[in-house]
Design a protein around this motif. Sequence first.
Motif, PDB file in Angstrom:
ATOM      1  N   SER A  73       0.827  -1.205   0.000  1.00 42.43           N
ATOM      2  CA  SER A  73       0.000   0.000   0.000  1.00 42.43           C
ATOM      3  C   SER A  73       0.860   1.253   0.000  1.00 42.43           C
ATOM      4  N   ALA A  74       1.894   1.256   0.816  1.00 44.54           N
ATOM      5  CA  ALA A  74       2.801   2.411   0.880  1.00 44.54           C
ATOM      6  C   ALA A  74       3.517   2.593  -0.457  1.00 44.54           C
ATOM      7  N   ARG A  75       3.986   1.500  -1.029  1.00 45.39           N
ATOM      8  CA  ARG A  75       4.681   1.559  -2.322  1.00 45.39           C
ATOM      9  C   ARG A  75       3.729   2.040  -3.416  1.00 45.39           C
ATOM     10  N   SER A  76       2.495   1.562  -3.379  1.00 51.12           N
ATOM     11  CA  SER A  76       1.498   1.967  -4.373  1.00 51.12           C
ATOM     12  C   SER A  76       1.174   3.455  -4.250  1.00 51.12           C
ATOM     13  N   LEU A  77       1.055   3.915  -3.025  1.00 51.48           N
ATOM     14  CA  LEU A  77       0.782   5.336  -2.801  1.00 51.48           C
ATOM     15  C   LEU A  77       1.938   6.180  -3.326  1.00 51.48           C
ATOM     16  N   PHE A  78       3.157   5.745  -3.075  1.00 55.16           N
ATOM     17  CA  PHE A  78       4.335   6.435  -3.583  1.00 55.16           C
ATOM     18  C   PHE A  78       4.283   6.514  -5.110  1.00 55.16           C
ATOM     19  N   VAL A  79       4.012   5.386  -5.757  1.00 54.37           N
ATOM     20  CA  VAL A  79       3.950   5.334  -7.221  1.00 54.37           C
ATOM     21  C   VAL A  79       2.855   6.261  -7.743  1.00 54.37           C
ATOM     22  N   PHE A  80       1.699   6.233  -7.096  1.00 59.54           N
ATOM     23  CA  PHE A  80       0.578   7.077  -7.525  1.00 59.54           C
ATOM     24  C   PHE A  80       0.975   8.550  -7.517  1.00 59.54           C
ATOM     25  N   PHE A  81       1.546   9.010  -6.411  1.00 55.60           N
ATOM     26  CA  PHE A  81       1.926  10.421  -6.332  1.00 55.60           C
ATOM     27  C   PHE A  81       3.073  10.764  -7.269  1.00 55.60           C
ATOM     28  N   ALA A  82       4.044   9.870  -7.378  1.00 50.29           N
ATOM     29  CA  ALA A  82       5.188  10.137  -8.245  1.00 50.29           C
ATOM     30  C   ALA A  82       4.740  10.300  -9.700  1.00 50.29           C
ATOM     31  N   HIS A  83       3.818   9.455 -10.127  1.00 49.82           N
ATOM     32  CA  HIS A  83       3.385   9.512 -11.528  1.00 49.82           C
ATOM     33  C   HIS A  83       2.268  10.534 -11.750  1.00 49.82           C
TER      34      HIS A  83
END
Length: 122
Positions: A73-83
């Motif tokens: 979940s944390a990794r997905s949130l990071f990816v979402f904001f980064a992209h």
Amino acid sequence: MPHIELALNELKSELLSQSSKIDQILSLLSQEKDPHTNPHSLSLNSLLVKVSNLLKVSPEEILGKSRDESLLSARSLFVFFAHDKLGFSYKEIGSFLNRDHSSIISLFEKFSGRLKTDLSAV
């Protein structure tokens, strides 16, 4: 029936909490991003630290290989904001996380879909 209502209330509370965390990150990002300079003025490192602090996991855990649900979940949130919010390409994010761009696309799409579903339930 009361136990179903209790479970629904708990779920709604959790969803509102997730939404609140997303709002907090958006606020932090908007404070640091300068639209008059490089669109990547907020670095992936800085975003990693913000997400890890907010979600109470270490940056190393987000960068790691664990498939634990909380870390995904944390990794997905990071990816979402980064992209989505900072405009980094899937390839750039994949390079930063030491993952293939197709894995990044999958994380992004799953998180986006879950976010739409969760927010429509509130």
